[in-house]
Design an enzyme around this catalytic site. Sequence first.
Site, PDB file in Angstrom:
ATOM      1  CG  ASN A   1      82.196   6.433  29.821  1.00  0.00           C
ATOM      2  OD1 ASN A   1      81.327   7.262  29.531  1.00  0.00           O
ATOM      3  ND2 ASN A   1      82.109   5.156  29.477  1.00  0.00           N
TER       4      ASN A   1
ATOM      5  CE  LYS B   1      80.290   3.149  32.324  1.00  0.00           C
ATOM      6  NZ  LYS B   1      80.316   1.716  32.335  1.00  0.00           N
TER       7      LYS B   1
ATOM      8  CG  HIS C   1      82.409   2.208  26.291  1.00  0.00           C
ATOM      9  ND1 HIS C   1      81.538   1.296  26.836  1.00  0.00           N
ATOM     10  CD2 HIS C   1      83.189   2.635  27.316  1.00  0.00           C
ATOM     11  CE1 HIS C   1      81.787   1.177  28.138  1.00  0.00           C
ATOM     12  NE2 HIS C   1      82.786   1.985  28.454  1.00  0.00           N
TER      13      HIS C   1
ATOM     14  CD  GLU D   1      78.741   0.557  29.305  1.00  0.00           C
ATOM     15  OE1 GLU D   1      78.448   1.753  29.144  1.00  0.00           O
ATOM     16  OE2 GLU D   1      79.290   0.133  30.344  1.00  0.00           O
TER      17      GLU D   1
ATOM     18  CD  GLU E   1      86.950   0.976  29.005  1.00  0.00           C
ATOM     19  OE1 GLU E   1      87.094   1.648  30.030  1.00  0.00           O
ATOM     20  OE2 GLU E   1      85.889   0.942  28.363  1.00  0.00           O
TER      21      GLU E   1
ATOM     22  N   GLY F   1      82.402  -2.085  35.333  1.00  0.00           N
ATOM     23  CA  GLY F   1      81.254  -1.951  36.217  1.00  0.00           C
ATOM     24  C   GLY F   1      81.017  -3.163  37.101  1.00  0.00           C
TER      25      GLY F   1
ATOM     26  CB  SER G   1      86.447  -2.297  38.394  1.00  0.00           C
ATOM     27  OG  SER G   1      85.188  -2.788  37.978  1.00  0.00           O
TER      28      SER G   1
HETATM   29  C1  PEP Z   1      83.885   2.374  31.534  1.00  0.00           C
HETATM   30  O1  PEP Z   1      82.712   2.657  31.473  1.00  0.00           O
HETATM   31  O2  PEP Z   1      84.602   2.640  30.555  1.00  0.00           O
HETATM   32  C2  PEP Z   1      84.413   1.742  32.739  1.00  0.00           C
HETATM   33  C3  PEP Z   1      85.652   1.342  32.734  1.00  0.00           C
HETATM   34  O3  PEP Z   1      83.554   1.628  33.806  1.00  0.00           O
HETATM   35  P1  PEP Z   1      83.939   1.206  35.338  1.00  0.00           P
HETATM   36  O4  PEP Z   1      85.156   2.019  35.725  1.00  0.00           O
HETATM   37  O5  PEP Z   1      82.735   1.555  36.134  1.00  0.00           O
HETATM   38  O6  PEP Z   1      84.249  -0.255  35.325  1.00  0.00           O
END
Ligand code: PEP
Length: 259
Positions: free
Chosen positions: A17, A19, A103, A105, A175, A181, A221
Site C-alpha cells: 500500500n 498510500k 483501510h 486511515e 491490520e 506505521g 509494520s
Molecule cells: C498499511 O498502510 O496498510 C500498513 C500496514 O502500513 P505499515 O506497513 O507502514 O505499518
Amino acid sequence: MNPSARKPARKPVIAGNWKMYKTIAETESFFAEIRPLVAGSAHCDIVIAPPFTLLRRAVEAAEGSGISISAQNLHWESEGAWTGEVSAAMIRDAGCRSTLIGHSERRQLFGETDEGVSKKIRAALDAGLQAIVCVGESLAEREAGDTEKVLERQLSGGLAGLTGQDFSRIIMAYEPVWAIGTGRTATPEIAQQAHNFIRSRLGQAGPPEAAGRMRILYGGSVKPGNIQGLMAQPDIDGALVGGASLEAKSFAAIVNFRA
Ligand code: PEP
C-alpha cells in the site's frame, strides 16, 4: 485441522500500500528495479496499490511481471455528481484487478463506516474487482479488551449480505491500528489469534468452506525481518505492507520470504 495440511491450499498474497507517496517517475523506477527481483516469485500473488494518479502507469510498468495493481479506495456509485471520487468501473478501466477497502486511515481520518465498507465491497465485486477488505482494532480498543468485539462489528457490518461466490473474490487484511506505521508489529502469536478469530467469524457469516479458502493478510509494520515468523502461522496467508513497500528491495525481500 492440521494447519500444515491446510495452508498450502491458500496461495500467499503480498500486497503493498503506497498510500500518498510517489510520482510517475518514481513509479517507473520502482517497477524497473523490482521486476528482476520477483521474476521467479510464483509462490505468491503480488499486488501494489498506488495512488489514483499512478494506476494506469503502474499497470503498464507491471505488465508481464506477475504483479497486479490495486486501487486504495473507491466510491460505491458507478458514476455521477461525486466530485473528487473514483468508481469501481473507472478503476477497472485503468487496468486494476483489485481495490483496498476500509483501510484504517480511511475509517479514522475520513469517516468511513462499516455500512460504507459494505457498499464499496458490493460495488467492487460487481465491477469485477477483487476486494481487499481491512479490519482492525485501535490501541484503546485492544487495551480495553474489545479486540474481538470490534472485529466482530467490522465483519458483520462490512460483509453483510455477501454470498459464498462473493467470498471467493474477497481477501481480508487484519491490520491492528496500533501496529500501522509505528514500527510496533503484532507478535506472530497475537496476529494468529486475531486471524483465527476472523476466520471463525467468516465461517459463520458465509459458507465455512469459503471461509477456509479465504486469504487473510496481516498488516502493521511488516518488514523483511519479521515476515517469516508471521507467515509461519497457520491462519496468516500474506501481508499488507505500507512503509516497506515503497522500496523495491525491501518489498521484494518480503515477497521472497521463503528464500
Ligand atoms: C498499511 O498502510 O496498510 C500498513 C500496514 O502500513 P505499515 O506497513 O507502514 O505499518
